[in-house]
Structures are given as C-alpha cells and as structure tokens.
Design an enzyme around this catalytic site. Sequence first.
Site, PDB file in Angstrom:
ATOM      1  CG  HIS A  43      -1.979  -1.061   1.210  1.00 42.58           C
ATOM      2  ND1 HIS A  43      -3.262  -0.885   0.761  1.00 42.58           N
ATOM      3  CD2 HIS A  43      -1.920  -2.349   1.603  1.00 42.58           C
ATOM      4  CE1 HIS A  43      -3.947  -2.004   0.903  1.00 42.58           C
ATOM      5  NE2 HIS A  43      -3.152  -2.924   1.404  1.00 42.58           N
ATOM      6  CG  HIS A 100      -2.278  -1.448  14.886  1.00 41.87           C
ATOM      7  ND1 HIS A 100      -3.082  -2.517  15.201  1.00 41.87           N
ATOM      8  CD2 HIS A 100      -1.018  -1.837  15.189  1.00 41.87           C
ATOM      9  CE1 HIS A 100      -2.339  -3.495  15.682  1.00 41.87           C
ATOM     10  NE2 HIS A 100      -1.081  -3.114  15.673  1.00 41.87           N
ATOM     11  CE1 TYR A 111      -2.145  -2.537   8.248  1.00 34.74           C
ATOM     12  CE2 TYR A 111      -2.364  -4.684   9.257  1.00 34.74           C
ATOM     13  CZ  TYR A 111      -2.623  -3.821   8.218  1.00 34.74           C
ATOM     14  OH  TYR A 111      -3.359  -4.239   7.143  1.00 34.74           O
ATOM     15  CG  ASN A 138      -7.988  -4.140   1.188  1.00 36.92           C
ATOM     16  OD1 ASN A 138      -7.324  -3.141   1.430  1.00 36.92           O
ATOM     17  ND2 ASN A 138      -7.481  -5.357   1.159  1.00 36.92           N
TER      18      ASN A 138
HETATM   19  C1  HEM Z   1      -8.173  -8.289   5.024  1.00 37.93           C
HETATM   20  C2  HEM Z   1      -6.919  -8.200   4.820  1.00 37.93           C
HETATM   21  C3  HEM Z   1      -6.172  -6.910   4.745  1.00 37.93           C
HETATM   22  C4  HEM Z   1      -6.614  -5.642   4.508  1.00 37.93           C
HETATM   23  C5  HEM Z   1      -8.036  -5.205   4.267  1.00 37.93           C
HETATM   24  C6  HEM Z   1      -5.475  -4.766   4.570  1.00 37.93           C
HETATM   25  C7  HEM Z   1      -5.531  -3.407   4.370  1.00 37.93           C
HETATM   26  C8  HEM Z   1      -4.460  -2.574   4.434  1.00 37.93           C
HETATM   27  C9  HEM Z   1      -4.478  -1.177   4.125  1.00 37.93           C
HETATM   28  C10 HEM Z   1      -5.704  -0.386   3.723  1.00 37.93           C
HETATM   29  C11 HEM Z   1      -3.227  -0.702   4.278  1.00 37.93           C
HETATM   30  C12 HEM Z   1      -2.777   0.714   4.006  1.00 37.93           C
HETATM   31  C13 HEM Z   1      -2.794   1.526   5.238  1.00 37.93           C
HETATM   32  C14 HEM Z   1      -2.414   2.932   4.929  1.00 37.93           C
HETATM   33  O1  HEM Z   1      -3.099   3.570   4.111  1.00 37.93           O
HETATM   34  O2  HEM Z   1      -1.439   3.412   5.524  1.00 37.93           O
HETATM   35  C15 HEM Z   1      -2.410  -1.785   4.689  1.00 37.93           C
HETATM   36  C16 HEM Z   1      -1.080  -1.688   4.968  1.00 37.93           C
HETATM   37  C17 HEM Z   1      -0.368  -2.716   5.453  1.00 37.93           C
HETATM   38  N1  HEM Z   1      -0.802  -4.003   5.665  1.00 37.93           N
HETATM   39 FE1  HEM Z   1      -2.593  -4.742   5.345  1.00 37.93          FE
HETATM   40  N2  HEM Z   1      -4.378  -5.502   4.859  1.00 37.93           N
HETATM   41  C18 HEM Z   1      -4.762  -6.818   4.986  1.00 37.93           C
HETATM   42  C19 HEM Z   1      -3.980  -7.881   5.319  1.00 37.93           C
HETATM   43  C20 HEM Z   1      -2.747  -7.751   5.817  1.00 37.93           C
HETATM   44  C21 HEM Z   1      -1.992  -8.805   6.413  1.00 37.93           C
HETATM   45  C22 HEM Z   1      -2.478 -10.235   6.591  1.00 37.93           C
HETATM   46  C23 HEM Z   1      -0.811  -8.271   6.798  1.00 37.93           C
HETATM   47  C24 HEM Z   1       0.333  -8.921   7.484  1.00 37.93           C
HETATM   48  C25 HEM Z   1       0.272 -10.032   8.178  1.00 37.93           C
HETATM   49  C26 HEM Z   1      -0.818  -6.870   6.419  1.00 37.93           C
HETATM   50  C27 HEM Z   1       0.215  -6.008   6.603  1.00 37.93           C
HETATM   51  C28 HEM Z   1       0.230  -4.706   6.205  1.00 37.93           C
HETATM   52  C29 HEM Z   1       1.376  -3.852   6.340  1.00 37.93           C
HETATM   53  C30 HEM Z   1       2.733  -4.242   6.892  1.00 37.93           C
HETATM   54  C31 HEM Z   1       0.996  -2.599   5.864  1.00 37.93           C
HETATM   55  C32 HEM Z   1       1.839  -1.332   5.798  1.00 37.93           C
HETATM   56  C33 HEM Z   1       1.492  -0.493   7.010  1.00 37.93           C
HETATM   57  C34 HEM Z   1       2.363   0.728   7.168  1.00 37.93           C
HETATM   58  O3  HEM Z   1       3.487   0.739   6.687  1.00 37.93           O
HETATM   59  O4  HEM Z   1       1.895   1.667   7.819  1.00 37.93           O
HETATM   60  N3  HEM Z   1      -2.010  -6.588   5.841  1.00 37.93           N
HETATM   61  N4  HEM Z   1      -3.179  -2.931   4.788  1.00 37.93           N
END
Ligand code: HEM
Length: 753
Positions: A131, A395, A418, A203
């Site tokens: 993202h 988060h 996160y 999402n």
């Molecule tokens: C339903 C499943 C998921 C959705 C809806 C989702 C949604 C999102 C969204 C919207 C962001 C962007 C946040 C922003 O705008 O700063 C994001 C970032 C991120 N997501 Fe997910 N995600 C999902 C699953 C996962 C999973 C399973 C993991 C790890 C185990 C993960 C790890 C991350 C990480 C590391 C970031 C970057 C956050 C940052 O650097 O601030 N996500 N996710």
Amino acid sequence: MSARKPARAVKDVVEAAAGKVADVLTPDAPGAPGSAPPPVAEPTTPHGPLPPKGEQGAPDTRSPTGAPTGAPTTANGQQGAYLTTSQGARLRDTDHSLKAGPRGPILLQDHHFREKITHFDHERIPERVVHARGTGAHGVFVGYGTAEPITRAGFLARGRETEVFVRFSTVLGSRGSADTVRDTRGFATKFYTDEGTFDLVANNMPVFFIQDAIKFPDIIHAGKPHPDREIPQAQSAHDTFWDFVSLHTEAQHHTMWNMSDRGIPRSYRMMEGFGVHTFRLVNAAGETVLVKFHWKPQLGVHSLTWEEAQLLGGVDPDFHRRDLYDAIEAGAYPEWELGVQVLPDTPEETFAGIDLLDPTKIVPEELAPVQPIGRLTLNRTPTNFFAETEQVAFHVGHLPPGIDVTNDPLLQGRLFSYVDTQLTRLGGPNFSQIPVNRPHAPVNDMLRDGFHQQAVHAGVAPYRPNSLDGGNPFPAGDAEGAFVDVPVTVAQAPKARANPASFDDHFSQVRLFWLSMSAVEREHIVRAYTFELGKCYHQAIRERQLACLANVDPVLCAQVAAGLGLPAPEPTVPLADVAPSPALSQVGREWPADGRTVGIVVDPDAGVDGVGQVQRAVIAAGMVPLLIAPHGGTVGGLPVQRTFATGRSVEFDALLVAGAPAPAPDALPARDAKAGAPGPAAVDPRVLLLVQECWRHAKAIGAWGPGVAVLESAGVVGTPGVVAGDSGDDALAAVQRLLAAHRVWERFPASLA
Ligand code: HEM
C-alpha cells in the site's frame, strides 16, 4: 444528499464572463497550485507565509498526549517572513556556500550548508512495504444512532460528529507508481473518537487472498516485481503472481475480484469499502453480535474501462489523487455510509453455512442486509502530503470500547504486523505522537522515552502499582468506559498448524461472484484473465490457472482458454450450486453525477453562443465543466481549461461538442496520426480522436449547432448514447440522464450470456 458547493474557480469565471464578477484572478479549473495567483515578477516585499488553499485542512492541534491546544492548525507550519535556520536565526544568503574565496573550497564551518544538505539527505523514509502508493483526505463522520443496540462505541451515537482521516491506496506498486493499475485498493479510516482512536483498515474488496496471516509475505512476494529484474511495477500480470494464486487456490476468490471491474475503479469516491474480517460488537449490557463492516459510496460503485486505465497510466498517472483533490476543491464532497451486516454470535461462528472466520468468504447482502450506522464526508485535502498522508499509521488493533476482534487468523496476524512495520517505517516507537496520529482522547500510558519523544512526561513512577505518583494512572472500570476484551470461550483443541475443515472450499464463492455479474462485466473478467495470463511466460502456469477456472465456470474457462490458444480443462470438483448475489454487480442502477467532469469542445471561429449557460447548468448539477479549445487563454470571454494538445478523453466523464473547429495551426497531421487521431479532415483530428475515444469508452456524448457535424465526421451519429440536441441545454439534459448509469452499456455488445 448533502448541500454542494459548486466548482468555485470555474463558477467565478463563468460568472465573470456573464458580467457578474468584475475581477477574477484565477480563471482556472480545480487543481491550481498555491492559495493565491502568482505575480509574474519575483515578489520582494517581505510578508508572512500564505495561508493554505481554502479546501486544505490539517490535523487538529493536539498535544502529543491528546490535549486540545487551541492553536490554529497553521501553528504547525512555517512562521514569519524571513528565511531562518532550523534554530530560527535569520539568514542573508542561501544560494552560495561559504568558501575560502570565490574560487576556493567550501569551509567545514558552513553550518547552514551542512544543515541544509544533511536534512535534505534524510528527507526520505521507507515506503510502506505494501500500500505504498496512496492519497488521503480529512473529513467528518456522523453517527446515526442505529448501532446503539449492538455496540457501546460512543462515536456511533445519533448525531455524534467525529473527525476522521482516510487514506486510499493501491497494494502492489511503489510510492511513485500509477494510480489506475489493476489492483485491490486500500480504504483505511482513522476515527479520532473521544474514547480512543478507531482504525477501520479496509479494502475495496470484501475478501482476501489468504486465510492465514502467515501467508502474507508469500502473496506479496508473488505480486511484487520479480526479485531479479524488478519488473513489472504495480502489476499482477506476471508469472510469479499467477504461479502463487494457481497453486494456492484459496486465493481464487480475491483474484477474480481483482480481474473484475472492481480492480480498476473510476475514482476513490466511487468505491465500496469492506472491513473484510468479521468483528465482534458489544453493547452496554455486554451482549455481543458479529458484524462485517461496509462502506457504501453515495455516488455508486463505478470503474474505468481497461483501455482508459492503461491510457491514464501514461496521460495522468495521478488520476485518482487528482480526482479526489479536485472533487473536494470543487465542493463535491465524497460521501459514504458506514453499514454493518449483523450476524448472531454463536459458538460455531458461522452464518447460513458460511464460516465467519474465513476471510475468503462473503456473506451475500441478500442473506444479511447492510444496515446503515453513520455517514462519512471527506471535506478537506491535506496541507502537506508527507506530514499527513505519508506519516499516518493505521492499526487494526486501534479499537474503542464496543468493538472487538474475532479469531480470524488473518486478522490475528494483522494485529501484530502493522505496529511492527511502523517501528521501522516511522523511525521508532513514538509515531503515535506525529500530529496526524495523535489521538483526540486523553493519553495516559506508561510508555516512555524512545526516538523522537515529543511528550514531556511528568512524575517519577511510570509503572503500576505506584505510590510515588499518587497511584496515577488508575485502571478504569466499566463506569469509566474501559475497553474490556470480550470473554469469548475458546473451544478446547490440540495446538496445531491447521485450518478448520470449512476453510477448504475454495471455489463455491468464486462461482457465486461470476454468476452475479452482468454479461458485460463477465466479458471484462474474461478479458482481464486472458490479458494477465497472456503476459505470463510459462504455459504451465497458464494451464494450472485454467484448471482453477474450470472449477469456477465452464464458459469462463473456455473463453479464457480460447484467448490463450489452449484447450479448456475439465473441472476437478463439482461446480457449486450457488445463488447469485445481485448486490455484487455494478450495472443496472442509477446514481448521482456529482463531481463528474464534462468536457465542452468549442470553436473560436464560430463563437460560444450558449456555452456559458451550459457551463452554469453543469455547475448547478454539481459537476465540473472544462472548456476545450484549440488554444489557451479565453474564447469569447470564457477561459479555456484544456487545449486540443493538453486534453485527452480519459479525464472526461461525458463530452459536449459545441463547435466544429477546423484543424488548428498546431494540428500536425503526421504527428497526430501517429498518436491515433484520424487523418486530415475539416475538423481538427484531435477533436475527432476525443469523440471516438469517448465513444469507445461508452461515455455519453452530446452536441448542438455546428458541433453535430463533428459527430458526423466521427461516424457516431445514431449510435446509443450519442445525442444531437436543439440547444446546449437540450444536449446537456440528455447527457446528464445518460451519466446516471455511469456508461452507455449498450455500446459494449456482450458475447457472453
Ligand atoms: C483483510 C486483509 C487486509 C486488509 C483489508 C489490509 C488493508 C491494508 C491497508 C488499507 C493498508 C494501508 C494503510 C495505509 O493507508 O497506511 C495496509 C497496509 C499494510 N498491511 Fe494490510 N491488509 C490486509 C492484510 C494484511 C496482512 C495479513 C498483513 C500482514 C500479516 C498486512 C500487513 C500490512 C502492512 C505491513 C501494511 C503497511 C502499514 C504501514 O506501513 O503503515 N495486511 N493494509
């Protein structure tokens, strides 16, 4: 529908042309940089910083521990009229380093040089691991009170207003990648509630590729560019992605959503949002329900065509960012209703046979309707992209009392991931003190010190129990609004690296989605699969994915196989007997056209009779009119916003043609032909290209007066969605009716039943 401010800049100009406003300084469309028009000569009279643009907002000025400071938001920006060092000392010169004579080496003592260069050298921080590409806006959420029976979360109370910050994103691309790629979109909302921050990290698709968070690095490594050559950027059309999803068949449902029109949204304003996981709500009496969160856009769910998405990748890679900022500047504030599907909290955690802990499954809205609980309005753009959009940290564990998690194994892993990544991305453990992340509730934690500590904690006893700080902070009870973990019973079971058996169904809901699509949407899906698999080098991967499609639907599989020149395999599991969910289709309903862009082609030689009136009518309808002419400046007193050289069909939702301009001096037939424009004719070839592309992308087209001749030259007269009006008002009225359906769908003859 909320009250709309018209597109201010354009409105001023139109009114000026009508003689109502004497002095208009910026005859421009939304998007002009700076809050005041610049003079030609370099300004030399000292004055303080200009204010932000009218539509820009900034994080509330809170202390690092959540206290309102009462300071204006500009207090966080630069101050005074004079250039200073970071320590506030005024500077006479920032253009020359301090040297041992005009031709000598730079002196080590030049602190200003070193401070300036050192700070610049460290301007970049790591982009998000996923993202990375995104954009944000401030807004307000108002509760309806309808959720009060099921949750004690105070921000959902009737009429309660809560400030929010929203960040939209793509998943796979780097920070500088294009907006309109085929991908899932993030839709993350930070609610600054007075009971603690609530982040709904959602999402635009309701399912996910994997059922267990331990697979997240695998799906992301497969989707990101290949590790050897680092291509392709922001794409799923490559071997590693399809290698993974065809072997790891629980990814098939989310993959089909990506291949559908949902993978190429028209606008962030026109996307649904989904919390994906099942959450648990708890009310004041301690009773619980399971819910799925949905965002429903007031403008409906709409998509680009694939060709538009590809053109935009080159013509305007920032299309979605620009669209969001321009709409807010124009006063067409994007709105969503927050809704929940409410499901009984039973020990099985299933509903209608659907395992609610499996994030690859939806609950069809026909089985559990989405019940509205509040409204989100985005009404301010950020003042500073880095400070706000880049540094915001969401988060899934940021929850207020009344909202709790479930044991969905994907959600459980996210709860760890996160904050872990943000420790690196934001350079230490104190990122909740960055202005955009500061809570609007009083903070009294016992977290101390660390890089970039902003708070000045008093006292000597950041531990509990203590007597030296008088026992403060004290644990809160129910009466004081404490967050209490719902005491869910966990069934006795042996420790295991295993999924429940119900997670093994990987195809029934993919078929449900396919069967819920209209014919035209199915055709888009076939084309998307054919394109993406066609970009893979290895036939084995194509064959393996076809074997997956055979388990979804024989027509889908046969059509994709035909495009790939491969035989269609037989299914290996019985085709699921599922009822379609009409709520999943984007076609067949009507929506408001607020914030849409209408291009108006004019011919300076023929005059602009009636054009000003049409512009005003477009604005009155909450849309943005952009005048397109052979040259810049003004035509008949009306300011030109796009020229034939700068305007391209993809930025307009509908086209009005008021004149038949002859080829302009800069219409070079050879060059324009190379760019795809039809050859020399009585009409400027770029106008014909504009009309034909709008036609090909199934957009509403209207003309009146001499403009009708352009439609004739383009060969589109008499086809669906092309209207020749007696007047500009007539043509606009017809185009407006067509816009309600988003596209002229009849122009896409579907070969799939
Ligand atoms: C339903 C499943 C998921 C959705 C809806 C989702 C949604 C999102 C969204 C919207 C962001 C962007 C946040 C922003 O705008 O700063 C994001 C970032 C991120 N997501 Fe997910 N995600 C999902 C699953 C996962 C999973 C399973 C993991 C790890 C185990 C993960 C790890 C991350 C990480 C590391 C970031 C970057 C956050 C940052 O650097 O601030 N996500 N996710």
